[in-house]
Design a protein around this motif. Structure first.
Motif, short mmCIF file in Angstrom:
data_model
loop_
_atom_site.label_atom_id
_atom_site.label_comp_id
_atom_site.label_asym_id
_atom_site.label_seq_id
_atom_site.Cartn_x
_atom_site.Cartn_y
_atom_site.Cartn_z
N GLY A 41 0.82 -1.22 0.00
CA GLY A 41 0.00 0.00 0.00
C GLY A 41 0.85 1.26 0.00
O GLY A 41 0.53 2.23 -0.69
N LEU A 42 1.93 1.26 0.77
CA LEU A 42 2.82 2.42 0.77
C LEU A 42 3.47 2.62 -0.60
O LEU A 42 3.64 3.76 -1.05
CB LEU A 42 3.91 2.25 1.84
CG LEU A 42 3.48 2.52 3.27
CD1 LEU A 42 4.63 2.18 4.23
CD2 LEU A 42 3.08 3.97 3.44
N THR A 45 0.90 4.19 -2.87
CA THR A 45 0.71 5.59 -2.49
C THR A 45 1.85 6.44 -3.01
O THR A 45 1.64 7.54 -3.52
CB THR A 45 0.59 5.73 -0.96
OG1 THR A 45 -0.48 4.89 -0.51
CG2 THR A 45 0.34 7.15 -0.54
N GLY A 46 3.07 5.94 -2.89
CA GLY A 46 4.24 6.67 -3.41
C GLY A 46 4.18 6.86 -4.91
O GLY A 46 4.48 7.93 -5.44
N ALA A 48 1.44 6.96 -6.76
CA ALA A 48 0.38 7.93 -7.03
C ALA A 48 0.85 9.35 -6.74
O ALA A 48 0.54 10.29 -7.48
CB ALA A 48 -0.86 7.60 -6.18
N PHE A 49 1.62 9.54 -5.67
CA PHE A 49 2.14 10.85 -5.32
C PHE A 49 3.09 11.36 -6.41
O PHE A 49 3.02 12.52 -6.81
CB PHE A 49 2.87 10.78 -3.97
CG PHE A 49 3.50 12.08 -3.56
CD1 PHE A 49 2.73 13.14 -3.13
CD2 PHE A 49 4.88 12.23 -3.61
CE1 PHE A 49 3.32 14.33 -2.75
CE2 PHE A 49 5.47 13.42 -3.25
CZ PHE A 49 4.70 14.48 -2.81
N ARG A 52 1.10 12.40 -9.51
CA ARG A 52 0.41 13.66 -9.31
C ARG A 52 1.39 14.83 -9.35
O ARG A 52 1.11 15.89 -9.92
CB ARG A 52 -0.34 13.63 -7.97
CG ARG A 52 -1.11 14.88 -7.72
CD ARG A 52 -1.93 14.79 -6.47
NE ARG A 52 -2.65 16.05 -6.32
CZ ARG A 52 -3.21 16.44 -5.23
NH1 ARG A 52 -3.18 15.69 -4.17
NH2 ARG A 52 -3.82 17.60 -5.19
#
Length: 58
Positions: A41-42, A45-46, A48-49, A52
């Motif tokens: 999950g981390l 998230t990384g 996706a960051f 963006r």
């Protein structure tokens, strides 16, 4: 731990000796550890960051 679970049933006759025995084998699956799922999950998230951040800079 993966593998198979074995379940055995012994049937006794009137004299008390084993007359019948049945064994059943059930497949079992391993379950992922919560820490591994958190790490995955981390990572998502990384990613996706970063995506963006790159789209904002463009």
């Amino acid at each position: 731990m993966s593998g198979a679970s074995i379940f055995t049933i012994d049937a006794l006759n009137a004299t008390g000796s084993n007359s019948n025995q049945a064994s059943f084998q059930f497949p079992t699956a391993s379950v992922p550890e919560p820490g591994m799922l958190g790490l995955f999950g981390l990572g998502l998230t990384g990613l996706a960051f970063l995506r963006r951040r790159r789209s904002i800079q463009s």
